[in-house]
Write a protein that holds these residues in place. Structure first.
Motif, PDB file in Angstrom:
ATOM      1  N   TRP A  62       3.324   7.234  -3.205  1.00  0.00           N
ATOM      2  CA  TRP A  62       3.811   6.890  -1.864  1.00  0.00           C
ATOM      3  C   TRP A  62       3.922   5.382  -1.731  1.00  0.00           C
ATOM      4  N   PRO A  63       4.916   4.826  -1.022  1.00  0.00           N
ATOM      5  CA  PRO A  63       6.030   5.483  -0.320  1.00  0.00           C
ATOM      6  C   PRO A  63       7.298   5.469  -1.165  1.00  0.00           C
ATOM      7  N   ALA A  64       7.841   6.637  -1.451  1.00  0.00           N
ATOM      8  CA  ALA A  64       9.084   6.736  -2.206  1.00  0.00           C
ATOM      9  C   ALA A  64      10.297   6.497  -1.315  1.00  0.00           C
ATOM     10  N   ARG A  65      10.146   6.819  -0.012  1.00  0.00           N
ATOM     11  CA  ARG A  65      11.200   6.619   0.975  1.00  0.00           C
ATOM     12  C   ARG A  65      10.563   6.260   2.320  1.00  0.00           C
ATOM     13  N   HIS A  66      11.408   6.031   3.325  1.00  0.00           N
ATOM     14  CA  HIS A  66      10.889   5.708   4.652  1.00  0.00           C
ATOM     15  C   HIS A  66      10.087   6.893   5.179  1.00  0.00           C
ATOM     16  N   HIS A  67       8.907   6.604   5.753  1.00  0.00           N
ATOM     17  CA  HIS A  67       7.993   7.676   6.129  1.00  0.00           C
ATOM     18  C   HIS A  67       8.427   8.456   7.370  1.00  0.00           C
ATOM     19  N   ARG A  68       9.450   7.991   8.059  1.00  0.00           N
ATOM     20  CA  ARG A  68       9.955   8.736   9.226  1.00  0.00           C
ATOM     21  C   ARG A  68      11.314   9.382   8.952  1.00  0.00           C
ATOM     22  N   THR A  69      12.213   8.614   8.360  1.00  0.00           N
ATOM     23  CA  THR A  69      13.575   9.107   8.186  1.00  0.00           C
ATOM     24  C   THR A  69      13.825   9.752   6.822  1.00  0.00           C
ATOM     25  N   GLY A  70      13.003   9.416   5.829  1.00  0.00           N
ATOM     26  CA  GLY A  70      13.246   9.911   4.481  1.00  0.00           C
ATOM     27  C   GLY A  70      14.360   9.178   3.771  1.00  0.00           C
ATOM     28  N   ARG A  71      14.818   8.081   4.356  1.00  0.00           N
ATOM     29  CA  ARG A  71      15.904   7.308   3.725  1.00  0.00           C
ATOM     30  C   ARG A  71      15.330   6.214   2.833  1.00  0.00           C
ATOM     31  N   PRO A  72      16.100   5.793   1.810  1.00  0.00           N
ATOM     32  CA  PRO A  72      15.649   4.669   0.981  1.00  0.00           C
ATOM     33  C   PRO A  72      15.519   3.403   1.834  1.00  0.00           C
ATOM     34  N   CYS A  73      14.598   2.528   1.475  1.00  0.00           N
ATOM     35  CA  CYS A  73      14.435   1.262   2.170  1.00  0.00           C
ATOM     36  C   CYS A  73      13.954   0.205   1.178  1.00  0.00           C
ATOM     37  N   LEU A  74      14.016  -1.061   1.570  1.00  0.00           N
ATOM     38  CA  LEU A  74      13.718  -2.161   0.661  1.00  0.00           C
ATOM     39  C   LEU A  74      12.291  -2.102   0.131  1.00  0.00           C
ATOM     40  N   TRP A  75      11.338  -1.731   0.988  1.00  0.00           N
ATOM     41  CA  TRP A  75       9.933  -1.716   0.580  1.00  0.00           C
ATOM     42  C   TRP A  75       9.486  -0.351   0.060  1.00  0.00           C
ATOM     43  N   CYS A  76      10.434   0.583  -0.045  1.00  0.00           N
ATOM     44  CA  CYS A  76      10.072   1.952  -0.439  1.00  0.00           C
ATOM     45  C   CYS A  76      10.007   2.072  -1.956  1.00  0.00           C
ATOM     46  N   VAL A  77       8.929   1.576  -2.507  1.00  0.00           N
ATOM     47  CA  VAL A  77       8.613   1.712  -3.926  1.00  0.00           C
ATOM     48  C   VAL A  77       7.207   2.292  -4.006  1.00  0.00           C
ATOM     49  N   PRO A  78       7.002   3.421  -4.698  1.00  0.00           N
ATOM     50  CA  PRO A  78       5.658   4.006  -4.749  1.00  0.00           C
ATOM     51  C   PRO A  78       4.607   2.998  -5.204  1.00  0.00           C
ATOM     52  N   GLN A  79       3.593   2.805  -4.361  1.00  0.00           N
ATOM     53  CA  GLN A  79       2.544   1.821  -4.636  1.00  0.00           C
ATOM     54  C   GLN A  79       1.139   2.400  -4.532  1.00  0.00           C
ATOM     55  N   LEU A  80       0.981   3.496  -3.801  1.00  0.00           N
ATOM     56  CA  LEU A  80      -0.348   4.047  -3.540  1.00  0.00           C
ATOM     57  C   LEU A  80      -0.447   5.490  -4.030  1.00  0.00           C
ATOM     58  N   GLN A  81      -1.569   5.821  -4.618  1.00  0.00           N
ATOM     59  CA  GLN A  81      -1.829   7.189  -5.064  1.00  0.00           C
ATOM     60  C   GLN A  81      -2.669   7.882  -3.991  1.00  0.00           C
ATOM     61  N   ILE A  82      -1.990   8.618  -3.107  1.00  0.00           N
ATOM     62  CA  ILE A  82      -2.702   9.279  -2.007  1.00  0.00           C
ATOM     63  C   ILE A  82      -2.567  10.801  -2.053  1.00  0.00           C
ATOM     64  N   ASP A  83      -1.812  11.309  -3.032  1.00  0.00           N
ATOM     65  CA  ASP A  83      -1.679  12.764  -3.247  1.00  0.00           C
ATOM     66  C   ASP A  83      -2.477  13.125  -4.490  1.00  0.00           C
ATOM     67  N   HIS A  84      -3.376  14.107  -4.359  1.00  0.00           N
ATOM     68  CA  HIS A  84      -4.324  14.379  -5.442  1.00  0.00           C
ATOM     69  C   HIS A  84      -4.498  15.867  -5.692  1.00  0.00           C
ATOM     70  N   VAL A  85      -4.959  16.157  -6.901  1.00  0.00           N
ATOM     71  CA  VAL A  85      -5.479  17.480  -7.247  1.00  0.00           C
ATOM     72  C   VAL A  85      -6.912  17.263  -7.713  1.00  0.00           C
ATOM     73  N   LEU A  86      -7.888  17.751  -6.959  1.00  0.00           N
ATOM     74  CA  LEU A  86      -9.298  17.644  -7.303  1.00  0.00           C
ATOM     75  C   LEU A  86      -9.769  18.961  -7.896  1.00  0.00           C
ATOM     76  N   VAL A  87     -10.610  18.880  -8.920  1.00  0.00           N
ATOM     77  CA  VAL A  87     -11.085  20.096  -9.579  1.00  0.00           C
ATOM     78  C   VAL A  87     -12.592  20.031  -9.791  1.00  0.00           C
ATOM     79  N   SER A  88     -13.211  21.188  -9.896  1.00  0.00           N
ATOM     80  CA  SER A  88     -14.639  21.272 -10.195  1.00  0.00           C
ATOM     81  C   SER A  88     -14.859  21.098 -11.700  1.00  0.00           C
ATOM     82  N   SER A  89     -16.119  20.970 -12.090  1.00  0.00           N
ATOM     83  CA  SER A  89     -16.460  20.517 -13.445  1.00  0.00           C
ATOM     84  C   SER A  89     -16.070  21.491 -14.549  1.00  0.00           C
TER      85      SER A  89
END
Length: 335
Positions: A256-283
């Motif tokens: 995130w953010p791949a696109r604008h968080h409201r419109t879903g359109r491309p934007c100048l600052w829309c380059v994925p920078q944060l890892q906020i989507d995860h898959v957590l698993v038990s041991s």
């Protein structure tokens, strides 16, 4: 000119130092985790200032490198690394925040067909997007989601039959949540998906605690996937991992953010920078592959993870092993 540059460098270092301090304020809190989200940004900025410090003076360079090191060190977090397959049962999962306002159902269906996951976790699935479930019904006959406006925005789709499933909001802050419990075919696996609110607006730990109330008594392994709105080194995920034993999968991969968080359109600052989507698993679950998917028109990127569940040992097999062991001991005593 040199004086102006020096002033800017000092102000920049002071700002990064202040943000680093705020990100390290004891127990996870809205303010602390809101700043800890950007630790890698702070490290990059401090490193850039350190390079400038080589021209301005040794003290500035050392201060910049020290701040960069502190932020990088704080980015360490519990992780289930990718390992080679063994002899367990393979399971492919996908999690994706589809973005409320965007009509991207056909892209989502194509991505699912391309990767062919066994279980799909979706977030921000509004009522207007529920036609997707009907299109996927043949491939994923087992589906759970909130059917009415305002209930929740999470969904789980599975090709494997489950024993029970539910979707609802949990906690005072109303995190969206869905859960499914499987039987012997998946070794009593429990899976869930969650969509947390941002840390500056709510208590993410409280939301996860309410979700964990539904998971802690599970008979088998656990998978918890979704949009956590938290980076893996956040106080929230560190504390949750320490308390539950669940760990994030794969390495660092921005979603995130791949696109604008409201419109879903491309934007100048829309380059994925944060890892906020995860898959957590038990041991007991092995992670054999993890990757971020392609742009599907949302501000998030999908996450694909290949797992391996421990094989189910039957009671008969256990009994046979016990008899064999007992006979071996008896024989040793007889001799």
């Amino acid at each position: 000119m040199a004086g102006l540059v020096r002033t800017c460098v000092i102000l920049g270092l002071s700002a990064i130092a202040a943000f680093t301090l705020l990100a390290s304020m004891g127990e996870p809190a809205g303010l602390s985790d809101a700043f800890s989200t950007f630790r890698l940004h702070f490290a990059f900025g401090a490193s850039a200032i350190a390079l400038m410090g080589l021209w301005l003076g040794r003290v500035t360079a050392i201060a910049g490198l020290a701040l960069a090191f502190v932020n990088l060190l704080a980015g360490d977090h519990p992780l289930s690394p990718v390992v080679p397959p063994a002899n367990g049962k393979p399971l492919k999962v996908m999690t994706f925040n589809t973005l409320y306002r965007v009509e991207n159902g056909d892209r989502i269906i194509s991505e699912i067909a391309r990767h062919d996951p066994d279980i799909v976790f979706l977030q921000e699935q509004v009522v207007g997007k529920q036609w997707i479930y009907e299109r996927l019904k043949t491939r994923y006959p087992f589906q759970v989601y909130c059917r009415r406006v305002g209930e929740c925005d999470t969904a789980i789709l599975s090709r494997y039959p489950w024993i029970s499933a539910e979707a609802k909001k949990v906690g005072r802050d109303g995190a969206s949540f869905a859960l499914a419990r499987f039987g012997a075919e998946l070794n009593n696996l429990t899976v869930a998906t969650v969509h947390l609110k941002w840390p500056q607006y709510s208590s993410q730990l409280a939301q996860l605690a309410r979700a964990w109330d539904h998971l802690k008594d599970s008979k088998g392994e656990i998978i918890l996937a979704g949009d956590f709105n938290a980076v893996p080194w956040s106080g929230t995920l560190r504390t949750f991992s320490a308390n539950t034993g669940l760990r994030t999968t794969g390495g660092l991969a921005a979603t995130w953010p791949a696109r604008h968080h409201r419109t879903g359109r491309p934007c100048l600052w829309c380059v994925p920078q944060l890892q906020i989507d995860h898959v957590l698993v038990s041991s007991g679950i092995r992670v054999t592959a993890a990757a971020v998917g392609k742009d599907l028109g949302s501000d998030h990127l999908p996450v694909h993870v290949e797992l391996e569940l421990p094989m189910l040992v039957s009671r008969t097999a256990n009994a046979d092993q016990f008899v064999a062991t007992t006979c071996g001991i008896c024989g040793a005593i007889g001799h």
